[in-house]
Design a protein around this motif. Structure first.
Motif, PDB file in Angstrom:
ATOM      1  N   UNK A  54       0.807  -1.210   0.000  1.00  0.00           N
ATOM      2  CA  UNK A  54       0.000   0.000   0.000  1.00  0.00           C
ATOM      3  C   UNK A  54       0.841   1.262   0.000  1.00  0.00           C
ATOM      4  N   UNK A  55       2.158   1.129  -0.134  1.00  0.00           N
ATOM      5  CA  UNK A  55       3.024   2.305  -0.125  1.00  0.00           C
ATOM      6  C   UNK A  55       3.968   2.328  -1.320  1.00  0.00           C
ATOM      7  N   UNK A  56       3.598   1.626  -2.390  1.00  0.00           N
ATOM      8  CA  UNK A  56       4.450   1.572  -3.573  1.00  0.00           C
ATOM      9  C   UNK A  56       3.983   2.622  -4.571  1.00  0.00           C
ATOM     10  N   UNK A  57       4.753   3.666  -4.821  1.00  0.00           N
ATOM     11  CA  UNK A  57       4.323   4.738  -5.729  1.00  0.00           C
ATOM     12  C   UNK A  57       4.064   4.226  -7.141  1.00  0.00           C
ATOM     13  N   UNK A  58       3.112   4.882  -7.802  1.00  0.00           N
ATOM     14  CA  UNK A  58       2.861   4.588  -9.203  1.00  0.00           C
ATOM     15  C   UNK A  58       2.017   3.367  -9.477  1.00  0.00           C
ATOM     16  N   UNK A  59       1.332   2.849  -8.456  1.00  0.00           N
ATOM     17  CA  UNK A  59       0.496   1.676  -8.664  1.00  0.00           C
ATOM     18  C   UNK A  59      -0.904   1.919  -8.089  1.00  0.00           C
ATOM     19  N   UNK A  60      -1.886   1.206  -8.643  1.00  0.00           N
ATOM     20  CA  UNK A  60      -3.243   1.198  -8.125  1.00  0.00           C
ATOM     21  C   UNK A  60      -3.501  -0.137  -7.443  1.00  0.00           C
ATOM     22  N   UNK A 123      -5.222  -2.444   7.870  1.00  0.00           N
ATOM     23  CA  UNK A 123      -4.036  -3.066   7.304  1.00  0.00           C
ATOM     24  C   UNK A 123      -2.878  -2.086   7.273  1.00  0.00           C
ATOM     25  N   UNK A 124      -1.658  -2.605   7.445  1.00  0.00           N
ATOM     26  CA  UNK A 124      -0.481  -1.762   7.249  1.00  0.00           C
ATOM     27  C   UNK A 124      -0.037  -1.848   5.792  1.00  0.00           C
ATOM     28  N   UNK A 125       1.076  -1.236   5.473  1.00  0.00           N
ATOM     29  CA  UNK A 125       1.526  -1.176   4.089  1.00  0.00           C
ATOM     30  C   UNK A 125       1.817  -2.547   3.504  1.00  0.00           C
ATOM     31  N   UNK A 126       2.146  -3.533   4.367  1.00  0.00           N
ATOM     32  CA  UNK A 126       2.425  -4.899   3.918  1.00  0.00           C
ATOM     33  C   UNK A 126       1.183  -5.776   3.912  1.00  0.00           C
ATOM     34  N   UNK A 127      -0.004  -5.167   4.107  1.00  0.00           N
ATOM     35  CA  UNK A 127      -1.287  -5.874   4.196  1.00  0.00           C
ATOM     36  C   UNK A 127      -1.384  -6.756   5.437  1.00  0.00           C
ATOM     37  N   UNK A 128      -0.558  -6.465   6.431  1.00  0.00           N
ATOM     38  CA  UNK A 128      -0.691  -7.177   7.701  1.00  0.00           C
ATOM     39  C   UNK A 128      -1.785  -6.513   8.533  1.00  0.00           C
ATOM     40  N   UNK A 129      -2.519  -7.318   9.286  1.00  0.00           N
ATOM     41  CA  UNK A 129      -3.649  -6.815  10.069  1.00  0.00           C
ATOM     42  C   UNK A 129      -3.144  -6.165  11.349  1.00  0.00           C
ATOM     43  N   UNK A 130      -3.512  -4.898  11.548  1.00  0.00           N
ATOM     44  CA  UNK A 130      -3.154  -4.174  12.761  1.00  0.00           C
ATOM     45  C   UNK A 130      -4.250  -4.308  13.831  1.00  0.00           C
ATOM     46  N   UNK A 131      -5.486  -4.142  13.438  1.00  0.00           N
ATOM     47  CA  UNK A 131      -6.626  -4.289  14.353  1.00  0.00           C
ATOM     48  C   UNK A 131      -7.815  -4.838  13.579  1.00  0.00           C
TER      49      UNK A 131
END
Length: 346
Positions: A54-60, A123-131
């Motif tokens: 979720x933090x990679x520039x230039x992608x959808x 989710x965090x930037x790695x798609x890991x579940x935070x809550x």
């Protein structure tokens, strides 16, 4: 004829074998049906291994709706060549999704004690579940603030859609800095047409956040009217701005709101418009079909939204249109929903 114990045993064994065969056939048939539903559509999108972030520039990043094993999974494509691009697939499935600044909100279907249930996962930037948070109904809308610090979601607790005669929504806002949850915006004070207002039929949906992590806009429904409201999380209050506004989406520069406007006529139920917040002047967009979606801004000039696919059942396509009323709609993505610019503010 009297059956001997041996004959009874043989009949019982034969019956069990028959039932076992029927059961096995049922299981195999169900597996065949599931395999058929998961069979990729000929001519459909191509998928490849890799990592969705979720933090990679230039992608959808968006929810894939193409038939096949990756249906409802979050996938990513290069933003510049989205149409027809190979999709990188994750193992995260969502019914509703949005992301900004490396934070995602994923509304999911699950089961609890064998019964359908729903939940929101941050989710965090790695798609890991935070809550994870339990939801009171069917997921409808999801949003993350430009900073990634706030998340909002709306669910239906009665009825099936905003077009139903009877429905009720519940909209929550979460501050991820201290995990403080506002479970229902109906707790907020309301100023309607300049006066304090309270009514048991109040519903909120479609939150969109400003950059200050306090101001938000949303739809307020009451007395058979819908209103655009501006709210403050700190003040726990909302104020109506204008009528007949649903599912607002604040522009990146904070000056305009895209929304769906209920219209009369046979050709459309909702028309996409853009409202200038300084003048409250509304501009109809070139999209003339009925759009039941909360549009997203790809930039200050372009809006994206989903429409049911014309020729593919149970799928959607993402379209774009200029935000100033000019131009014409075009397809950005086939078989997709809820695009979010990876690595960007929402």
């Amino acid at each position: 004829m009297t059956l001997t114990p041996l004959r009874r045993l043989l009949i019982l064994v034969a019956g069990l074998l028959l039932l076992g065969g029927v059961g096995a056939w049922s299981v195999l048939s169900a597996a065949d049906r599931a395999a058929e539903e998961n069979e990729p559509r000929p001519g459909g999108p191509v998928f490849a291994g890799g990592t969705v972030r979720l933090d990679e520039p230039g992608r959808l990043v968006f929810r894939n709706t193409a038939a096949g094993p990756h249906r409802d999974r979050l996938v990513s494509v290069p933003a510049a060549t989205a149409a027809g691009a190979t999709r990188t697939a994750s193992d995260v499935s969502c019914l509703r999704f949005h992301a900004a600044a490396g934070t995602g909100v994923c509304l999911q279907s699950t089961t609890v004690l064998g019964r359908p249930a729903y939940r929101a996962q941050i989710l965090d930037a790695d798609l890991r579940v935070r809550r994870t948070y339990s939801l009171a109904g069917i997921p409808s809308r999801a949003r993350v603030s430009p900073s990634g610090r706030l998340a909002a979601w709306t669910v239906f607790v009665k009825g099936e859609s905003y077009g139903s005669a009877f429905f009720s929504t519940r909209t929550a806002v979460l501050d991820t800095r201290g995990w403080e949850l506002v479970p229902n915006l109906e707790e907020f004070a309301i100023v309607l047409d300049g006066r304090p207002y309270r009514n048991k039929d109040v519903n909120f949906w479609g939150v969109t956040f400003a950059k200050d992590d306090d101001t938000f806009y949303a739809t307020l429904s009451t007395g058979e009217e819908t209103y655009l409201v501006r709210g403050s999380l700190a003040a726990r209050s909302v104020t109506t701005l204008t009528r007949n506004v649903e599912c607002p989406s604040l522009s990146p520069d904070g000056t305009r709101v895209a929304y769906k406007k209920r219209v009369l006529g046979k050709s459309a139920l909702w028309r996409e418009h853009v409202l200038d917040l300084r003048t409250l002047t509304s501009t109809p967009l070139a999209e003339r079909r009925s759009v039941d979606d909360q549009a997203v801004w790809l930039d200050d000039r372009t809006l994206a939204y989903a429409l049911p696919a014309d020729t593919r059942a149970n799928s959607d396509d993402v379209w774009t249109v200029p935000a100033d009323g000019t131009g014409s709609p075009r397809v950005l993505l086939e078989d997709g929903l809820a695009p979010a610019a990876s690595g960007a503010a929402g």
